[in-house]
Scaffold this active site. Structure first.
Site, PDB file in Angstrom:
ATOM      1  N   CYS A  68     -77.752 -58.913  33.333  1.00 54.77           N
ATOM      2  CA  CYS A  68     -78.359 -58.144  33.841  1.00 54.77           C
ATOM      3  C   CYS A  68     -78.375 -59.021  35.383  1.00 54.77           C
ATOM      4  CB  CYS A  68     -79.743 -57.794  33.118  1.00 54.77           C
ATOM      5  SG  CYS A  68     -79.239 -57.623  31.590  1.00 54.77           S
TER       6      CYS A  68
ATOM      7  N   HIS B 295     -84.134 -54.908  38.480  1.00 53.02           N
ATOM      8  CA  HIS B 295     -83.300 -54.764  37.388  1.00 53.02           C
ATOM      9  C   HIS B 295     -84.439 -53.602  36.390  1.00 53.02           C
ATOM     10  CE1 HIS B 295     -80.698 -54.968  33.584  1.00 53.02           C
ATOM     11  NE2 HIS B 295     -81.931 -56.244  33.146  1.00 53.02           N
TER      12      HIS B 295
ATOM     13  N   ASN C 137     -82.107 -50.647  29.491  1.00 55.42           N
ATOM     14  CA  ASN C 137     -81.493 -51.260  30.783  1.00 55.42           C
ATOM     15  C   ASN C 137     -80.138 -51.069  30.405  1.00 55.42           C
ATOM     16  OD1 ASN C 137     -80.639 -54.107  31.321  1.00 55.42           O
ATOM     17  ND2 ASN C 137     -81.854 -55.313  29.307  1.00 55.42           N
TER      18      ASN C 137
END
Length: 323
Positions: free
Chosen positions: A114, A250, A280
């Site tokens: 990520c 993020h 996500n």
């Protein structure tokens, strides 16, 4: 005179299939309310069976090039941040290079889960600063839906697929925080925390594997480490949180985003949020949010932006840039 990596274009691509939370209610012991309350996610996009990560990345790249008014032959290098490349090798970036019809320059992948797009931006900034490249495509692209354990309600409802891209170009600055472009970066990792977020397979284990996560522990590390790295990048740039126009974090979990903003003393009105629509998307989430924020009219030329991310590794970092 200082050479900065300045954003010239931004774009994104999301697969056609939209998966609302309600779709999981027939598969798992979960509900739309349970998912929204714990993550802020309402829907996400899933790639089609025949869509690969490089397919998504190439579409986002074309959108960013169009926004920049450039063509593939204007680009010196491509960096793709991904943990879900099409093949073990070659890199997804070389596949994007071929899809764009680009026969010059170089291309490579960055894998920091990520945090991958933050790592890719840091690499791109360094390549421009040292004169290795004048114009780069920096892409975050993922197909995390292909790594899900569909029996694990704590993880499979959280992730989605997509891609976002930036075109960066070398430009002269005065060496001050008023310059446009990337002003500071801050990167970290700590392999002792590998078991908090990982995929339980890989090439040397001869299996693809599925995503595994200890959500509570990841949450705890995320809030602490994201606020800290953001402050460090701002200090390196000679700035403070009061100077920030937008945090573009993020997009993993709305509660993490809100807690990090609170620690930074930045109001949520100055945070670009897309997690409700995308879930996500790992390394794709920051460039997706930048593109959507620009399209919404939130992000404007001259705005000071902080991006920060944490992912498996654990790996985390931040970038301060002026749009």
């Amino acid at each position: 005179m200082t050479i900065r990596a300045v954003v010239r274009g931004v774009g994104h691509y999301l697969p056609d299939r939209v998966v609302p939370n309600s779709e999981f209610e027939t598969l798992l012991d979960t509900s739309d309310d349970w998912i929204r309350t714990r993550s802020g996610i309402e829907r996400r996009h899933f790639a089609a069976e025949n869509q690969t990560t490089s397919d998504l990345a190439a579409r986002a790249a074309r959108a960013a090039l169009a926004d920049a008014g450039m063509v593939p032959d204007d680009i010196d290098a491509i960096i793709v941040a991904t943990s879900t490349a099409d093949l073990t090798f070659p890199s997804a970036a070389t596949m994007v290079q071929a899809a764009l019809g680009m026969t010059r320059g170089f291309a490579f992948d960055v894998q920091a889960v990520c945090a991958g797009f933050v790592y890719a931006l840091a690499n791109a900034s360094a390549l421009i600063a040292c004169g290795q490249a004048q114009r780069l495509l920096v892409i975050g692209a993922e197909t995390f839906s292909k790594l899900m354990d569909w029996t694990d309600r704590s993880t499979c409802v959280l992730f989605g697929d997509g891609a976002g891209a930036l075109v960066l170009e070398a430009a002269e600055g005065d060496g001050t925080s008023a310059d446009r472009g990337i002003l500071a970066t801050d990167l970290h990792s700590d392999g002792r925390f590998k078991d908090l977020l990982y995929v339980d397979g890989g090439v040397s284990t001869r299996s693809t594997g599925l995503l595994r996560m200890q959500g509570k522990e990841v949450f705890r590390h995320a809030v602490e480490k994201l606020a800290q790295t953001a402050h460090t990048s701002l200090e390196k740039a000679g700035l403070t949180a009061a100077d920030v126009d937008w945090i573009v974090p993020h997009q993993a979990n709305l509660r993490i985003i809100a807690a990090t903003a609170q620690r930074m003393q930045v109001p949520m009105e100055r945070v670009v949020i897309t997690v409700q629509d995308h879930g996500n998307t790992s390394a794709a989430s920051i460039p997706l949010a930048l593109s959507v924020g620009r399209r919404r009219g939130q992000i404007k030329e001259g705005d000071l932006i902080v991006t920060e991310a944490i992912g498996g590794g654990l790996a985390w970092g931040s970038v301060v840039l002026r749009w």
